[in-house]
Design an enzyme around this catalytic site. Structure first.
Site, PDB file in Angstrom:
ATOM      1  N   HIS A   8       0.843  -1.195   0.000  1.00 41.44           N
ATOM      2  CA  HIS A   8       0.000   0.000   0.000  1.00 41.44           C
ATOM      3  C   HIS A   8       0.875   1.241   0.000  1.00 41.44           C
ATOM      4  O   HIS A   8       1.754   1.400   0.848  1.00 41.44           O
ATOM      5  CB  HIS A   8      -0.913   0.017   1.234  1.00 41.44           C
ATOM      6  CG  HIS A   8      -2.117  -0.873   1.088  1.00 41.44           C
ATOM      7  ND1 HIS A   8      -3.269  -0.684   1.825  1.00 41.44           N
ATOM      8  CD2 HIS A   8      -2.347  -1.942   0.293  1.00 41.44           C
ATOM      9  CE1 HIS A   8      -4.159  -1.605   1.487  1.00 41.44           C
ATOM     10  NE2 HIS A   8      -3.613  -2.387   0.561  1.00 41.44           N
ATOM     11  N   PRO A  26      -3.771   0.135  18.662  1.00 41.50           N
ATOM     12  CA  PRO A  26      -3.600  -0.318  17.284  1.00 41.50           C
ATOM     13  C   PRO A  26      -3.778   0.777  16.242  1.00 41.50           C
ATOM     14  O   PRO A  26      -3.548   0.521  15.053  1.00 41.50           O
ATOM     15  CB  PRO A  26      -4.684  -1.396  17.136  1.00 41.50           C
ATOM     16  CG  PRO A  26      -5.726  -1.017  18.131  1.00 41.50           C
ATOM     17  CD  PRO A  26      -4.994  -0.414  19.284  1.00 41.50           C
ATOM     18  N   TYR A  86       4.001   6.601   9.922  1.00 40.13           N
ATOM     19  CA  TYR A  86       3.157   5.465   9.563  1.00 40.13           C
ATOM     20  C   TYR A  86       3.959   4.364   8.861  1.00 40.13           C
ATOM     21  O   TYR A  86       3.782   3.185   9.138  1.00 40.13           O
ATOM     22  CB  TYR A  86       1.986   5.918   8.681  1.00 40.13           C
ATOM     23  CG  TYR A  86       0.880   4.892   8.601  1.00 40.13           C
ATOM     24  CD1 TYR A  86      -0.151   4.888   9.529  1.00 40.13           C
ATOM     25  CD2 TYR A  86       0.862   3.927   7.597  1.00 40.13           C
ATOM     26  CE1 TYR A  86      -1.162   3.934   9.468  1.00 40.13           C
ATOM     27  CE2 TYR A  86      -0.148   2.978   7.522  1.00 40.13           C
ATOM     28  CZ  TYR A  86      -1.158   2.984   8.466  1.00 40.13           C
ATOM     29  OH  TYR A  86      -2.155   2.039   8.405  1.00 40.13           O
ATOM     30  N   LYS A 111       1.410  -0.185  14.998  1.00 40.18           N
ATOM     31  CA  LYS A 111       2.794  -0.279  15.446  1.00 40.18           C
ATOM     32  C   LYS A 111       3.121  -1.512  16.287  1.00 40.18           C
ATOM     33  O   LYS A 111       4.292  -1.799  16.523  1.00 40.18           O
ATOM     34  CB  LYS A 111       3.163   0.974  16.264  1.00 40.18           C
ATOM     35  CG  LYS A 111       3.179   2.242  15.442  1.00 40.18           C
ATOM     36  CD  LYS A 111       4.266   2.200  14.408  1.00 40.18           C
ATOM     37  CE  LYS A 111       4.150   3.317  13.395  1.00 40.18           C
ATOM     38  NZ  LYS A 111       4.169   2.877  12.021  1.00 40.18           N
ATOM     39  N   TYR A 164      -9.239   5.401   7.608  1.00 37.16           N
ATOM     40  CA  TYR A 164      -9.362   5.780   9.017  1.00 37.16           C
ATOM     41  C   TYR A 164     -10.486   6.796   9.119  1.00 37.16           C
ATOM     42  O   TYR A 164     -10.466   7.818   8.427  1.00 37.16           O
ATOM     43  CB  TYR A 164      -8.058   6.385   9.531  1.00 37.16           C
ATOM     44  CG  TYR A 164      -6.966   5.364   9.769  1.00 37.16           C
ATOM     45  CD1 TYR A 164      -6.722   4.875  11.050  1.00 37.16           C
ATOM     46  CD2 TYR A 164      -6.180   4.883   8.724  1.00 37.16           C
ATOM     47  CE1 TYR A 164      -5.725   3.940  11.284  1.00 37.16           C
ATOM     48  CE2 TYR A 164      -5.185   3.943   8.945  1.00 37.16           C
ATOM     49  CZ  TYR A 164      -4.962   3.485  10.231  1.00 37.16           C
ATOM     50  OH  TYR A 164      -3.973   2.551  10.449  1.00 37.16           O
TER      51      TYR A 164
END
Length: 392
Positions: free
Chosen positions: A75, A295, A387, A299, A203
């Protein structure tokens, strides 16, 4: 009692323990793994599914990335839905080509277990009454398996046995310090054999609470809803879950959403937790035994992998180069990266979730912060760099 000898005794056969074992095997360092649960239980645990670029590179170094290359989903971006609008964070464009890969922790575990079995390496599954001893001087481990007592004399112990494991609990209280933040909500998650609603993770920040649209493959999806800690899984039928998710999505995503029967459903509480230090004489803590992250920032598994990168390098330097530098620096190096990941995970959690204690002012400030991040190249770069994973 049967007495065995090895260089490193690894407690726990989750991804951290298995990965450490594989890297030690590649370096020619003797070790054994001791696990309380059965192999079937370990391989079936459903956990994280996003791998940082550095974690993918580490699996390649360990020689267990073939299946990942075949079915993993690279991704280059993620989407953030707020105020009814989706905003894309171009992870690769903002980080000089770095990316994340969707590949479930279950698959990582199976790959490592297969490699271990093929190499004929020793693993004691279903070990009872595991205890670690004398880890400041001459460490050894005792346990019982199938009614037989064992003692493993070793030079180092790697505590990869999770938050509830015996290793951290064995450290004298005056030698350890813990930091913890418990969040007042959980994630209700379901796994379903339906195609993902989006080709990238979404998200969701909404008035009804946080949601996350994720996946494990092109035909299996993982979805989450923020729910009160008082909620029970039994209160959430599949139909209720899908209806609530639709309420939190934008019209385009609602139209694309494919629903179906869940094959797993659970509620996970959220917490931030760190242990300092992460080394106690000849005992090293790694992964969930040393730290937990919410979560939200993806990580958990990746932090465990970075611990193992530092620990495997330290042990390799010790045995192959007769150097103690890596061992002496293990805790400090790990904790620098751990706290940066804790900060990012806390920040993402704070930014995207609804807190009952928030005032109208707090809500406005948070919306303004998110608007700034999404409208600023510098802001998006900060999010993207964290990220995809900071360098070891």
């Amino acid at each position: 009692m049967e007495v065995l000898n090895t260089k490193v005794a690894i407690i726990g056969s989750g991804p951290a323990g298995l990965l450490l074992g594989q890297l030690l095997y590649k370096a020619g360092i003797e070790h054994v793994i001791i696990e309380q649960r059965s192999a079937e239980y370990v391989s079936a645990r459903i956990r994280a599914g996003i791998l940082e670029q550095v974690s993918v590179d580490l699996l390649k170094q360990a020689g267990v990335d073939q299946h990942l290359k075949e079915i993993g989903l690279p991704h280059q971006g993620i989407k953030i839905l707020t105020g009814g609008e989706k905003h894309r964070i171009d992870l690769s464009g903002l980080t000089n080509g770095k990316q994340v890969t969707v590949y479930g922790q279950t698959e990582v575990t199976k790959d490592l277990m297969q490699a271990r079995n093929e190499a004929g390496l020793t693993t004691f599954y279903e070990s009872n009454d595991v205890k670690i001893h004398d880890f400041y001087e001459k460490p050894y481990v005792t346990f019982t398996q199938n009614g037989k007592q064992y003692r493993i004399d070793c030079e180092f112990i790697a505590g990869c046995d999770g938050y509830h494991g015996v290793c951290r609990a064995s450290v004298p209280q005056n030698q350890i310090k813990t930091f913890e933040k418990v969040y007042p909500f959980g994630w209700l998650g379901i796994l379903a054999d339906v195609p993902p609603v989006s080709d990238e993770l979404i998200y969701v920040q909404s008035e009804r609470g946080f949601a996350l649209c994720s996946m494990r493959s092109n035909t299996r999806s993982r979805y989450y809803l923020q729910v009160p800690l008082t909620d029970q899984v039994a209160e959430w039928s599949d139909e209720r879950f899908w209806e609530e998710l639709k309420h939190r999505l934008d019209p385009e995503s609602r139209k694309k959403l494919v629903t179906g029967a869940s094959i797993e459903k659970s509620i996970a509480p959220l917490r931030s937790f760190v242990t300092e230090p992460m080394r106690f004489g000849k005992l090293f803590l790694a992964g969930d035994a040393a730290h937990i992250v919410p979560p939200t920032g993806a990580k958990g598994l990746n932090l465990a992998a970075s611990d193992i990168a530092y620990l495997s390098n330290a042990l390799t330097e010790f045995y192959l180069n007769n150097s103690e530098q890596g061992i002496n620096e293990y805790s400090e190096k790990c904790l620098k990266r751990v706290w940066k990941a804790e900060r990012f995970s806390w920040w993402m959690t704070h930014l995207l979730h609804r807190f009952e204690t928030e005032s109208d002012f707090d809500i406005k400030i948070k919306k303004a912060e998110l608007a700034y991040i999404l409208g600023s190249e510098a802001g998006k770069t900060t999010l993207a760099e964290n990220y995809v994973g900071l360098a070891y």
